[in-house]
Motif scaffolding. Structure first.
Motif, mmCIF file in Angstrom:
data_model
loop_
_atom_site.group_PDB
_atom_site.id
_atom_site.type_symbol
_atom_site.label_atom_id
_atom_site.label_comp_id
_atom_site.label_asym_id
_atom_site.label_seq_id
_atom_site.Cartn_x
_atom_site.Cartn_y
_atom_site.Cartn_z
ATOM 1 N N ARG A 1 72.123 22.605 56.940
ATOM 2 C CA ARG A 1 73.325 23.328 56.844
ATOM 3 C C ARG A 1 74.422 22.577 56.276
ATOM 4 N NH1 ARG A 1 73.723 28.016 59.616
ATOM 5 N NH2 ARG A 1 72.020 28.448 61.095
ATOM 6 N N PHE A 2 74.853 22.842 55.265
ATOM 7 C CA PHE A 2 76.082 22.226 54.388
ATOM 8 C C PHE A 2 76.579 23.248 53.499
ATOM 9 C CE2 PHE A 2 71.994 20.792 52.445
ATOM 10 C CZ PHE A 2 72.563 20.914 51.039
ATOM 11 N N HIS A 3 77.790 23.166 52.940
ATOM 12 C CA HIS A 3 78.363 24.152 51.910
ATOM 13 C C HIS A 3 77.882 23.853 50.478
ATOM 14 C CE1 HIS A 3 81.151 24.665 55.354
ATOM 15 N NE2 HIS A 3 80.921 25.821 55.182
ATOM 16 N N ASP A 4 77.837 24.828 49.580
ATOM 17 C CA ASP A 4 77.652 24.710 48.182
ATOM 18 C C ASP A 4 78.679 24.189 47.516
ATOM 19 O OD1 ASP A 4 76.187 24.385 45.918
ATOM 20 O OD2 ASP A 4 76.284 26.628 45.604
ATOM 21 N N ILE A 5 79.112 22.996 47.739
ATOM 22 C CA ILE A 5 80.303 22.398 46.929
ATOM 23 C C ILE A 5 80.006 21.200 46.200
ATOM 24 C CG2 ILE A 5 82.058 23.681 48.174
ATOM 25 C CD1 ILE A 5 82.589 21.092 50.163
ATOM 26 N N ILE A 6 80.947 20.703 45.226
ATOM 27 C CA ILE A 6 80.540 19.552 44.639
ATOM 28 C C ILE A 6 81.919 18.555 44.401
ATOM 29 C CG2 ILE A 6 78.835 20.483 42.994
ATOM 30 C CD1 ILE A 6 81.101 20.407 40.806
ATOM 31 N N PRO B 1 85.033 17.478 47.514
ATOM 32 C CA PRO B 1 85.401 17.681 49.158
ATOM 33 C C PRO B 1 86.488 18.710 49.212
ATOM 34 C CG PRO B 1 85.643 15.392 48.334
ATOM 35 C CD PRO B 1 85.376 16.015 47.114
ATOM 36 N N ARG B 2 86.469 19.528 50.361
ATOM 37 C CA ARG B 2 87.473 20.759 50.486
ATOM 38 C C ARG B 2 87.534 20.650 52.013
ATOM 39 N NH1 ARG B 2 85.413 26.298 47.321
ATOM 40 N NH2 ARG B 2 85.701 25.388 45.161
ATOM 41 N N PRO B 3 88.872 20.973 52.329
ATOM 42 C CA PRO B 3 89.099 20.841 53.784
ATOM 43 C C PRO B 3 88.275 21.857 54.495
ATOM 44 C CG PRO B 3 91.307 21.186 52.713
ATOM 45 C CD PRO B 3 89.992 21.122 51.556
ATOM 46 N N GLY B 4 87.759 21.280 55.672
ATOM 47 C CA GLY B 4 86.885 22.249 56.570
ATOM 48 C C GLY B 4 85.436 22.761 56.002
ATOM 49 N N MET B 5 85.091 22.230 55.209
ATOM 50 C CA MET B 5 84.027 22.457 54.474
ATOM 51 C C MET B 5 82.950 21.026 54.416
ATOM 52 S SD MET B 5 84.327 24.791 51.303
ATOM 53 C CE MET B 5 83.097 25.947 51.403
ATOM 54 N N ILE B 6 81.757 21.134 54.526
ATOM 55 C CA ILE B 6 80.864 19.849 54.455
ATOM 56 C C ILE B 6 80.064 19.831 53.352
ATOM 57 C CG2 ILE B 6 78.625 19.009 55.648
ATOM 58 C CD1 ILE B 6 79.353 20.513 57.953
ATOM 59 N N MET B 7 80.433 18.619 52.451
ATOM 60 C CA MET B 7 79.813 18.405 51.369
ATOM 61 C C MET B 7 78.451 17.959 51.451
ATOM 62 S SD MET B 7 81.801 17.811 48.464
ATOM 63 C CE MET B 7 80.895 16.499 47.512
ATOM 64 N N VAL C 1 79.939 30.306 32.603
ATOM 65 C CA VAL C 1 81.099 29.324 32.356
ATOM 66 C C VAL C 1 82.130 29.842 33.544
ATOM 67 C CG1 VAL C 1 83.085 28.782 31.043
ATOM 68 C CG2 VAL C 1 80.567 28.940 30.147
ATOM 69 N N GLN C 2 82.524 31.364 33.490
ATOM 70 C CA GLN C 2 83.474 31.790 34.313
ATOM 71 C C GLN C 2 83.193 31.741 35.968
ATOM 72 O OE1 GLN C 2 86.735 32.048 33.307
ATOM 73 N NE2 GLN C 2 87.157 32.036 35.608
ATOM 74 N N TRP C 3 81.852 32.040 36.079
ATOM 75 C CA TRP C 3 81.435 31.964 37.458
ATOM 76 C C TRP C 3 81.441 30.668 38.245
ATOM 77 C CZ3 TRP C 3 76.078 34.515 36.023
ATOM 78 C CH2 TRP C 3 76.205 35.944 35.972
ATOM 79 N N MET C 4 80.943 29.531 37.436
ATOM 80 C CA MET C 4 80.974 28.451 37.970
ATOM 81 C C MET C 4 82.566 27.869 38.117
ATOM 82 S SD MET C 4 77.998 27.459 38.943
ATOM 83 C CE MET C 4 77.449 29.117 39.162
ATOM 84 N N ARG C 5 83.302 28.090 37.253
ATOM 85 C CA ARG C 5 84.742 27.831 37.246
ATOM 86 C C ARG C 5 85.453 28.393 38.552
ATOM 87 N NH1 ARG C 5 85.825 24.483 33.290
ATOM 88 N NH2 ARG C 5 84.894 24.647 31.047
ATOM 89 N N ASP C 6 85.222 29.612 38.768
ATOM 90 C CA ASP C 6 85.714 30.572 39.774
ATOM 91 C C ASP C 6 85.442 29.952 41.119
ATOM 92 O OD1 ASP C 6 87.005 32.215 38.134
ATOM 93 O OD2 ASP C 6 85.395 33.807 38.171
ATOM 94 N N ILE C 7 84.312 29.165 41.197
ATOM 95 C CA ILE C 7 83.843 28.912 42.503
ATOM 96 C C ILE C 7 84.040 27.017 42.747
ATOM 97 C CG2 ILE C 7 82.080 30.566 43.013
ATOM 98 C CD1 ILE C 7 79.771 28.698 42.428
ATOM 99 N N GLY C 8 84.658 26.655 41.814
ATOM 100 C CA GLY C 8 85.152 25.337 41.796
ATOM 101 C C GLY C 8 84.171 24.264 41.266
ATOM 102 N N ARG C 9 83.327 24.860 40.156
ATOM 103 C CA ARG C 9 82.257 23.856 39.642
ATOM 104 C C ARG C 9 82.525 23.790 38.248
ATOM 105 N NH1 ARG C 9 77.923 25.153 43.408
ATOM 106 N NH2 ARG C 9 76.538 23.912 42.076
#
Length: 192
Positions: free
Chosen positions: A54-59, A61-67, A176-184
């Motif tokens: 269990r962790f978030h799909d981020i690249i 750090p974001r507040p309240g989320m687990i890298m 391109v847009q999908w990934m940019r929209d989700i912070g990637r």
């Protein structure tokens, strides 16, 4: 994970899990957001071995989320080791790796397992295999970076990932847009 012990590899998202229940899945690696409930679809599956991370799909750090952290990728590698050890006790197996959409965390985990299983195979070939399993694969770069280090690939897995991102952007420019929209955005820029 011995290649002969697993005869089928599947990557999917949560919405696709019910469709996989009749496919004799023997091993599941679930990667979920920390707050997401356990998918009910597994109640209909035949008995299988399942590991949940269990962790978030981020690249970034974001507040309240687990890298994604090194220990998450270590858990993926441990799952692969356990899978390899169980090989002699069965004739064949079906490995299912899923995350929420079956695009990022699950594909990074499957890439890690493929690299672990095939240490002599080129990184570009591993990513080609991954795209054959899941054409829309966009592996989480943080996870792949950890795997690159842990498997002593010397940056080659990350370099191959850049080329893979480039192929994905050419295959479907909407990435391109999908990934940019989700912070990637950093991953999109890696492809340049």
């Amino acid at each position: 994970m011995k290649p002969s012990s697993i005869t089928m590899l599947t990557i999917c998202g949560i919405s696709e899990l019910p469709d996989q229940g009749q496919r004799s899945v023997t091993h599941v690696l679930s990667i979920l957001d920390p707050e997401h409930p356990d998918p009910e679809a597994f109640e209909a599956y035949d008995p299988h071995h399942r590991t949940i991370l269990r962790f978030h799909d981020i690249i970034e750090p974001r507040p309240g989320m687990i890298m994604p952290e090194p220990e998450h990728v270590e858990a993926v590698l441990q799952f692969g080791e356990e899978l390899a050890k169980s090989g002699p006790s069965r004739a064949e197996g079906h490995l299912l790796v899923h995350c929420h959409m079956g695009i990022s965390r699950s594909t990074a985990a499957m890439l890690t397992l493929l690299a672990q299983t095939h240490p002599q195979e080129s990184e570009d070939r591993l990513l080609k295999r991954l795209a054959e399993i899941r054409p829309q694969a966009w592996p989480n770069s943080v996870m792949v970076g950890f795997a690159d280090d842990m498997l002593s690939r010397g940056g080659r897995l990350t370099d191959a990932l850049r080329r893979h991102y480039g192929r994905q952007l050419r295959r479907d420019p909407r990435f391109v847009q999908w990934m940019r929209d989700i912070g990637r955005s950093r991953e999109v820029d890696m492809a340049a």
